[in-house]
Design a protein around this motif. Structure first.
Motif, PDB file in Angstrom:
ATOM      1  N   LEU A 266      40.587 -24.109 -19.904  1.00  0.00           N
ATOM      2  CA  LEU A 266      40.922 -23.252 -18.763  1.00  0.00           C
ATOM      3  C   LEU A 266      41.569 -21.952 -19.230  1.00  0.00           C
ATOM      4  N   LEU A 267      42.481 -22.066 -20.241  1.00  0.00           N
ATOM      5  CA  LEU A 267      43.122 -20.859 -20.748  1.00  0.00           C
ATOM      6  C   LEU A 267      42.109 -19.923 -21.396  1.00  0.00           C
ATOM      7  N   THR A 268      41.129 -20.512 -22.016  1.00  0.00           N
ATOM      8  CA  THR A 268      40.072 -19.676 -22.612  1.00  0.00           C
ATOM      9  C   THR A 268      39.316 -18.922 -21.533  1.00  0.00           C
ATOM     10  N   ASP A 269      39.007 -19.672 -20.443  1.00  0.00           N
ATOM     11  CA  ASP A 269      38.292 -19.005 -19.338  1.00  0.00           C
ATOM     12  C   ASP A 269      39.167 -17.926 -18.711  1.00  0.00           C
ATOM     13  N   LYS A 270      40.493 -18.266 -18.489  1.00  0.00           N
ATOM     14  CA  LYS A 270      41.384 -17.264 -17.893  1.00  0.00           C
ATOM     15  C   LYS A 270      41.543 -16.056 -18.817  1.00  0.00           C
ATOM     16  N   HIS A 271      41.627 -16.313 -20.109  1.00  0.00           N
ATOM     17  CA  HIS A 271      41.760 -15.208 -21.053  1.00  0.00           C
ATOM     18  C   HIS A 271      40.555 -14.267 -20.965  1.00  0.00           C
ATOM     19  N   GLY A 272      39.374 -14.872 -20.800  1.00  0.00           N
ATOM     20  CA  GLY A 272      38.174 -14.026 -20.654  1.00  0.00           C
ATOM     21  C   GLY A 272      38.235 -13.203 -19.382  1.00  0.00           C
ATOM     22  N   ARG A 273      38.655 -13.881 -18.266  1.00  0.00           N
ATOM     23  CA  ARG A 273      38.730 -13.137 -17.005  1.00  0.00           C
ATOM     24  C   ARG A 273      39.815 -12.073 -17.081  1.00  0.00           C
ATOM     25  N   LEU A 274      40.990 -12.431 -17.717  1.00  0.00           N
ATOM     26  CA  LEU A 274      42.063 -11.454 -17.839  1.00  0.00           C
ATOM     27  C   LEU A 274      41.636 -10.253 -18.689  1.00  0.00           C
ATOM     28  N   GLN A 275      40.874 -10.524 -19.685  1.00  0.00           N
ATOM     29  CA  GLN A 275      40.390  -9.415 -20.518  1.00  0.00           C
ATOM     30  C   GLN A 275      39.499  -8.482 -19.715  1.00  0.00           C
ATOM     31  N   LEU A 276      38.641  -9.102 -18.855  1.00  0.00           N
ATOM     32  CA  LEU A 276      37.781  -8.273 -17.999  1.00  0.00           C
ATOM     33  C   LEU A 276      38.632  -7.474 -17.019  1.00  0.00           C
ATOM     34  N   ARG A 277      39.692  -8.118 -16.425  1.00  0.00           N
ATOM     35  CA  ARG A 277      40.539  -7.414 -15.458  1.00  0.00           C
ATOM     36  C   ARG A 277      41.338  -6.299 -16.142  1.00  0.00           C
ATOM     37  N   CYS A 278      41.804  -6.557 -17.366  1.00  0.00           N
ATOM     38  CA  CYS A 278      42.545  -5.507 -18.079  1.00  0.00           C
ATOM     39  C   CYS A 278      41.649  -4.299 -18.352  1.00  0.00           C
ATOM     40  N   ASN A 279      40.435  -4.589 -18.675  1.00  0.00           N
ATOM     41  CA  ASN A 279      39.507  -3.472 -18.897  1.00  0.00           C
ATOM     42  C   ASN A 279      39.335  -2.687 -17.610  1.00  0.00           C
ATOM     43  N   GLY A 280      39.248  -3.419 -16.445  1.00  0.00           N
ATOM     44  CA  GLY A 280      39.116  -2.722 -15.161  1.00  0.00           C
ATOM     45  C   GLY A 280      40.375  -1.984 -14.784  1.00  0.00           C
ATOM     46  N   ALA A 281      41.596  -2.614 -15.133  1.00  0.00           N
ATOM     47  CA  ALA A 281      42.865  -1.964 -14.810  1.00  0.00           C
ATOM     48  C   ALA A 281      43.032  -0.672 -15.588  1.00  0.00           C
ATOM     49  N   LEU A 282      42.614  -0.673 -16.793  1.00  0.00           N
ATOM     50  CA  LEU A 282      42.707   0.558 -17.579  1.00  0.00           C
ATOM     51  C   LEU A 282      41.849   1.657 -16.972  1.00  0.00           C
ATOM     52  N   GLU A 283      40.748   1.216 -16.421  1.00  0.00           N
ATOM     53  CA  GLU A 283      39.877   2.215 -15.786  1.00  0.00           C
ATOM     54  C   GLU A 283      40.493   2.707 -14.489  1.00  0.00           C
ATOM     55  N   GLU A 284      41.274   1.816 -13.764  1.00  0.00           N
ATOM     56  CA  GLU A 284      41.844   2.206 -12.468  1.00  0.00           C
ATOM     57  C   GLU A 284      43.174   2.941 -12.616  1.00  0.00           C
ATOM     58  N   SER A 285      43.787   2.932 -13.799  1.00  0.00           N
ATOM     59  CA  SER A 285      45.093   3.564 -13.959  1.00  0.00           C
ATOM     60  C   SER A 285      45.043   5.052 -13.647  1.00  0.00           C
ATOM     61  N   GLU A 286      43.972   5.705 -14.009  1.00  0.00           N
ATOM     62  CA  GLU A 286      43.843   7.117 -13.712  1.00  0.00           C
ATOM     63  C   GLU A 286      43.812   7.336 -12.210  1.00  0.00           C
ATOM     64  N   GLU A 287      43.074   6.462 -11.484  1.00  0.00           N
ATOM     65  CA  GLU A 287      43.026   6.585 -10.016  1.00  0.00           C
ATOM     66  C   GLU A 287      44.405   6.355  -9.412  1.00  0.00           C
ATOM     67  N   LEU A 288      45.187   5.381  -9.980  1.00  0.00           N
ATOM     68  CA  LEU A 288      46.529   5.110  -9.446  1.00  0.00           C
ATOM     69  C   LEU A 288      47.460   6.296  -9.661  1.00  0.00           C
ATOM     70  N   ARG A 289      47.340   6.993 -10.759  1.00  0.00           N
ATOM     71  CA  ARG A 289      48.180   8.170 -10.972  1.00  0.00           C
ATOM     72  C   ARG A 289      47.924   9.212  -9.901  1.00  0.00           C
ATOM     73  N   MET A 290      46.663   9.417  -9.598  1.00  0.00           N
ATOM     74  CA  MET A 290      46.316  10.382  -8.551  1.00  0.00           C
ATOM     75  C   MET A 290      46.866   9.905  -7.198  1.00  0.00           C
ATOM     76  N   LEU A 291      46.723   8.580  -6.911  1.00  0.00           N
ATOM     77  CA  LEU A 291      47.211   8.042  -5.637  1.00  0.00           C
ATOM     78  C   LEU A 291      48.734   8.143  -5.548  1.00  0.00           C
ATOM     79  N   LEU A 292      49.471   7.937  -6.644  1.00  0.00           N
ATOM     80  CA  LEU A 292      50.923   8.050  -6.661  1.00  0.00           C
ATOM     81  C   LEU A 292      51.367   9.474  -6.365  1.00  0.00           C
ATOM     82  N   GLY A 293      50.653  10.444  -6.863  1.00  0.00           N
ATOM     83  CA  GLY A 293      50.987  11.826  -6.538  1.00  0.00           C
ATOM     84  C   GLY A 293      50.828  12.105  -5.063  1.00  0.00           C
ATOM     85  N   GLN A 294      49.745  11.585  -4.462  1.00  0.00           N
ATOM     86  CA  GLN A 294      49.547  11.774  -3.021  1.00  0.00           C
ATOM     87  C   GLN A 294      50.652  11.084  -2.221  1.00  0.00           C
TER      88      GLN A 294
END
Length: 582
Positions: A266-294
């Motif tokens: 299960l931890l292996t599966d979660k680690h894979g999903r977490l890795q995918l989410r971290c990759n997506g979070a890194l992509e969304e961080s730029e959008e969050l910076r813009m949203l925080l300014g607004q």
């Protein structure tokens, strides 16, 4: 006029059969003579003539003139004449009475002596007959038993004499030398037998000693065998339990290994999903910076708008305070029970809406001298009516009831002048207020101020004036009136008076409404409704006038059958409850 003559002799008073007609000389003429007067008195009292004299209140009546005097002095138609018997005749009568008593005693003694003689004769005759019967029985027993026994003894004596002569003949036939030899041999044999007996005794003693030692040895051996058996059985049981524990631990370890393998997967599966989410979070961080300014820009706009709204609300509250007397801006009415203004035994629900009492004294109906069952609202009650005639109102719902001893009553409901924070800060949770309930009781509560110094200029929390100076001055004036009506006390007090509402009849789910109104000239009225119906009204004559009271805080004492209550905020009283003519 008829004069009645009364003879008084000792404790007796007897009326004469003769009556004297008229009074004085005429009354005496109607009597024949003094002798006949004596005879009449003797017949009336049963006394012999010549053994007594007459006396009145002036002395002895010895002549007809004395009798005239007595009749002349008679009053009420009765002439009382005292009869005094001569002393020698009194002594003679006493002697006659004593002689009669002694004669009666002598007759009784003679009768008893005759009875004793007769009884002695009867007993003597019975004893003689019994003695004759005993003699006859003894003679018969001598003839039937003793004489045959004597004859048998004589016969036995003769037989014994014959046997003695036969024995003597045999003894004469014995030789003395042979007897001496036999005696010497017998002595030697006796010594040999005694030696053998001694040896046997020594052997028996040694045998008994060896036998005891062997028995002790056998007992110790048997005990050692039993202990060894218990030890071996214990070891066997320990081995069995250890084997079972080992098998159980082995099974647990196998199951844990399987669980660890599953967790690893299960931890292996979660680690894979977490890795995918971290990759997506890194992509969304730029959008969050813009949203925080607004968001920061929007926050600045909202802060500016909030400042404008606050300015407008303060302006509206100032205008309302000027146009509406009694308007109190910024008042937060109660929503729940206060978190700390409660008794030590009271437990509040998670949302603070329900209070449950668990105290022993409160369960028996005792609320004086303790804070058990105390629950206070976290804000003032809403006011209804017009200035100078405000009514404070709140409702609560019975959440739980319990059995209570007879006469314990139920819960108490009422109002407090102090706020919940002021009650919570008091060391004994005391307050100034009025309650009703229990077993047809009303409580008048006064808070003690011995724990602190009262500031005469400090307004209570329930006084909520506006920001202008006019409202503050009005509040200070009301506080002075309140201090005059209810002066501070060094020691708190809770006084109990009779009322009309027995709250022990409440059931789970009943809604109880509490309406409290102070009168303009002093005194207050507390009205209770149950499920919308008016149940009771109680007048507190010692309450302060209406202008001295501002906001009031709801107070409940959970006692008797009332175990838990839920406070209901934001409710208004029915119109008929506010009416004065009920």
């Amino acid at each position: 006029m008829t004069t009645r003559i009364l003879f008084q002799y000792g404790d007796r008073t007897a009326a004469s059969e003769a009556f004297a007609r008229g009074s004085g000389i005429e009354a005496v003429r109607n009597l024949k003579n003094l002798d006949s007067f004596y005879e009449d008195a003797g017949q009336t009292l049963g006394l012999p003539v010549g053994t007594y004299d007459f006396f009145d209140q002036h002395g002895q009546i010895a002549s007809v003139q004395d009798l005239k005097r007595a009749l002349a002095n008679a009053s009420g138609g009765e002439c009382k004449i005292e009869v005094r018997e001569h002393r020698q005749f009194i002594q003679l009568r006493n002697l006659e009475e004593e002689n009669k008593v002694l004669k009666d005693r002598l007759d009784k003694l003679e009768a008893k002596i005759n009875d004793v003689e007769k009884s002695a004769d009867r007993k003597l005759e019975a004893t003689a007959s019994s003695l004759n019967e005993s003699i006859n029985r003894c003679d018969k027993k001598m003839d039937d038993e003793v004489m045959p026994a004597i004859e048998g003894v004589i016969k036995d004596k003769n037989d014994i004499q014959k046997d003695v002569r036969a024995i003597q003949d045999k003894l004469n036939s014995f030789s003395i030398s042979e007897l001496q030899e036999l005696s010497a041999n017998a002595l030697q044999m006796r010594d040999d037998v005694m030696n053998c007996i001694n040896r046997l005794n020594v052997m028996d003693t040694q045998f008994q000693k060896d036998k005891g030692e062997l028995r002790d040895l056998c007992n110790r051996t048997s005990e050692d065998l039993k202990e060894l058996q218990k030890y071996i059985m214990g070891k066997i049981d320990i081995c069995i339990e250890a084997d079972a524990d080992i098998r159980r631990d082995q099974q647990v370890y196998v199951e844990r290994m399987q669980l660890l393998a599953d967790d690893l997967r299960l931890l292996t599966d979660k680690h894979g999903r977490l890795q995918l989410r971290c990759n997506g979070a890194l992509e969304e961080s730029e959008e969050l910076r813009m949203l925080l300014g607004q968001v920061r820009e929007d926050n600045e706009h909202l802060r500016h708008d909030n400042f404008q709204v606050s300015t407008r609300v303060m302006s509206l509250e100032g205008v309302a305070s000027e146009r509406w007397q009694g308007f109190s801006p910024g008042v937060l009415y109660f929503r729940n029970w206060h978190r700390t203004a409660k008794g030590e035994d009271v437990q509040l629900s998670r949302d603070l809406s329900t209070a449950t009492g668990r105290g022993f004294l409160a369960a028996t109906g005792v609320v004086i001298g303790t804070d058990e069952g105390l629950a206070v609202g976290d804000g003032p009650a809403r006011r209804f009516g017009t200035p100078g005639c405000f009514s404070s109102y709140y409702e609560l719902e019975i959440d739980e009831v319990t059995a209570a001893p007879a006469g314990a009553g139920g819960l108490y409901v009422g109002m407090s002048v102090q706020s919940a924070e002021e009650i919570a800060s008091h060391p004994r949770k005391e307050f100034d207020g009025w309650l009703i309930g229990g077993s047809s009781k009303a409580l008048i509560c006064r808070a003690g101020s011995g724990h602190e110094t009262i500031d005469a200029e400090k307004l209570p929390d329930t006084f909520a004036p506006g920001a202008d100076e006019r409202a503050i001055n009005a509040a200070k004036k009301a506080l002075r009136i309140l201090r005059q009506a209810m002066p501070p006390r060094t020691k708190g007090e809770m006084r109990e008076v009779e009322s009309v509402w027995r709250s022990e009849g409440l059931r789970m789910g009943d809604k109880v409404g509490v309406l409290f109104r102070c009168n303009r000239d002093g005194g207050a009225r507390l009205r209770i409704t149950v499920n919308g119906d008016i149940i009771a009204t109680h007048n507190f004559l010692e309450a302060p006038p209406a202008e001295a009271i501002h906001f009031l805080t709801p107070v409940v004492r959970l006692a008797g059958t009332g175990k838990a209550a839920k406070i209901l905020p934001g409710l208004a009283p029915p119109a008929r409850v506010l009416a004065d003519d009920i």
